[in-house]
Design a protein around this motif. Structure first.
Motif, PDB file in Angstrom:
ATOM      1  N   ASN A   1       0.845  -1.192   0.000  1.00 37.37           N
ATOM      2  CA  ASN A   1       0.000   0.000   0.000  1.00 37.37           C
ATOM      3  C   ASN A   1       0.881   1.244   0.000  1.00 37.37           C
ATOM      4  O   ASN A   1       1.810   1.359   0.806  1.00 37.37           O
ATOM      5  N   ASP A   2       0.590   2.186  -0.904  1.00 36.68           N
ATOM      6  CA  ASP A   2       1.399   3.404  -1.025  1.00 36.68           C
ATOM      7  C   ASP A   2       1.493   4.175   0.289  1.00 36.68           C
ATOM      8  O   ASP A   2       2.497   4.827   0.562  1.00 36.68           O
ATOM      9  N   ASN A   3       0.443   4.114   1.091  1.00 32.93           N
ATOM     10  CA  ASN A   3       0.408   4.876   2.337  1.00 32.93           C
ATOM     11  C   ASN A   3       1.211   4.227   3.464  1.00 32.93           C
ATOM     12  O   ASN A   3       1.347   4.806   4.542  1.00 32.93           O
ATOM     13  N   PHE A   4       1.729   3.010   3.209  1.00 25.78           N
ATOM     14  CA  PHE A   4       2.506   2.316   4.233  1.00 25.78           C
ATOM     15  C   PHE A   4       3.873   1.874   3.709  1.00 25.78           C
ATOM     16  O   PHE A   4       4.563   1.115   4.380  1.00 25.78           O
ATOM     17  N   VAL A   5       4.255   2.331   2.531  1.00 27.68           N
ATOM     18  CA  VAL A   5       5.465   1.823   1.891  1.00 27.68           C
ATOM     19  C   VAL A   5       6.719   2.108   2.725  1.00 27.68           C
ATOM     20  O   VAL A   5       7.636   1.287   2.798  1.00 27.68           O
ATOM     21  N   PHE A   6       6.762   3.267   3.381  1.00 29.21           N
ATOM     22  CA  PHE A   6       7.923   3.586   4.221  1.00 29.21           C
ATOM     23  C   PHE A   6       7.838   2.861   5.564  1.00 29.21           C
ATOM     24  O   PHE A   6       8.857   2.382   6.084  1.00 29.21           O
ATOM     25  N   ASP A   7       6.657   2.787   6.144  1.00 29.53           N
ATOM     26  CA  ASP A   7       6.507   2.116   7.434  1.00 29.53           C
ATOM     27  C   ASP A   7       7.001   0.678   7.357  1.00 29.53           C
ATOM     28  O   ASP A   7       7.702   0.192   8.251  1.00 29.53           O
ATOM     29  N   ILE A   8       6.632  -0.006   6.283  1.00 25.84           N
ATOM     30  CA  ILE A   8       7.039  -1.401   6.116  1.00 25.84           C
ATOM     31  C   ILE A   8       8.542  -1.502   5.896  1.00 25.84           C
ATOM     32  O   ILE A   8       9.226  -2.319   6.517  1.00 25.84           O
ATOM     33  N   TYR A   9       9.074  -0.644   5.023  1.00 29.19           N
ATOM     34  CA  TYR A   9      10.514  -0.713   4.756  1.00 29.19           C
ATOM     35  C   TYR A   9      11.325  -0.384   6.002  1.00 29.19           C
ATOM     36  O   TYR A   9      12.360  -1.012   6.258  1.00 29.19           O
ATOM     37  N   SER A  10      10.868   0.597   6.781  1.00 25.28           N
ATOM     38  CA  SER A  10      11.611   0.979   7.989  1.00 25.28           C
ATOM     39  C   SER A  10      11.659  -0.180   8.986  1.00 25.28           C
ATOM     40  O   SER A  10      12.661  -0.372   9.678  1.00 25.28           O
ATOM     41  N   ARG A  11      10.578  -0.966   9.059  1.00 24.26           N
ATOM     42  CA  ARG A  11      10.584  -2.135   9.945  1.00 24.26           C
ATOM     43  C   ARG A  11      11.599  -3.170   9.470  1.00 24.26           C
ATOM     44  O   ARG A  11      12.391  -3.706  10.255  1.00 24.26           O
ATOM     45  N   LEU A  12      11.550  -3.477   8.169  1.00 25.51           N
ATOM     46  CA  LEU A  12      12.497  -4.443   7.608  1.00 25.51           C
ATOM     47  C   LEU A  12      13.937  -3.947   7.747  1.00 25.51           C
ATOM     48  O   LEU A  12      14.849  -4.721   8.084  1.00 25.51           O
TER      49      LEU A  12
END
Length: 271
Positions: free
Chosen positions: A161-172
């Motif tokens: 989801n475009d609105n969570f693309v950074f949140d997910i990457y930052s976790r990984l």
């Protein structure tokens, strides 16, 4: 090019990715299989010194192949557990659409290629053991970091989801570099504090520690900040779905809220 490649992988059946990982793990165990007799003989000597009266006959020739296949299955199983853990921790609830084929195939084929490369490189342990000892860990870290970064870029537009693309990457990003950093620091400290440590061993752990820091900085500048900006812009453009209030004629003298469809349905019953 990267995106189209992963789109093609997403069209393959899920079991193909599992077979690819298992095959790559078997190839990666070839160096161990080639050195199995020497490794086993060394282990026998260690046990014989540590345990008085310890004695065991030589294993049958086919045993090395059994061990290699079992080791490959264990490696595959560990990867599947990590994949499931990462999915639950970092990706759950933030997907554009649960295209499991694309996501799982992307992760599995990426890991299979990485495992195949380092497995073939591990043949240097047979023909150039010193090169293997001091460079295998570097190569493994660089390949995992690089290839899974490409994997994320390749699937994010179709899966994330475009609105969570950074949140997910930052976790990984955090999971990988915290883990790699802790391992590198501990390895460096143990080596430096060991009175018997050689200069090449200290250099190897120092380079590994530097590689983790450099990789974290490069990805922070090239991908981390870019994705953060991208997510912020996507959220600014995001328009929430409209909410529908009561229909015309919903209000009445008693203050009850009924839609016009409700009126039509219950009119014949005198309600």
């Amino acid at each position: 090019m990267i995106k189209s490649f992963y789109e093609k992988l997403g069209k393959l059946p899920v079991w193909s990715g599992m077979i690819a990982v298992l095959a790559a793990c078997i190839v990666a165990n070839i160096p161990t299989m080639l050195q199995f007799d020497a490794i086993f003989a060394e282990l026998l000597d260690v046990y014989a010194e540590a345990v008085p009266g310890f004695n065991i006959q030589n294993l049958p020739p086919y045993y090395k192949y059994v061990v290699s296949i079992l080791s490959a299955v264990v490696s595959w199983g560990i990867f599947e557990l990590i994949l499931y853990f990462v999915t639950m921790l970092a990706l759950q609830g933030s997907a554009r659409r649960m295209n499991k084929n694309m996501y799982y195939n992307a992760a599995r084929f990426t890991y299979a290629v990485e495992k195949l490369i380092v497995g073939l490189y591990a043949l240097t342990s047979v023909y150039a053991p010193e090169v293997y000892v001091y460079s295998y860990q570097w190569l493994d870290f660089i390949l995992v970091t690089l290839m899974f970064s490409f994997c994320f870029i390749g699937i994010k537009e179709k899966y994330i989801n475009d609105n969570f693309v950074f949140d997910i990457y930052s976790r990984l990003y955090s999971i990988w570099f915290i883990y790699s950093g802790i391992v590198a620091v501990l390895d460096f400290m143990i080596t430096v504090l060991d009175p018997a440590a050689t200069v090449p061993a200290i250099v190897q752990t120092s380079v590994m520690l530097a590689l983790v820091g450099i990789a974290a900085l490069i990805l922070y500048l090239m991908l981390f900040k870019k994705l953060k900006k991208e997510q912020t812009e996507n959220r600014k453009r995001f328009t929430p779905p409209p909410t529908f209030g009561p229909g015309p004629g919903s209000g009445n003298a008693g203050g009850s809220d009924k839609t016009s469809s409700d009126d039509e349905i219950f009119k014949g019953y005198g309600l």
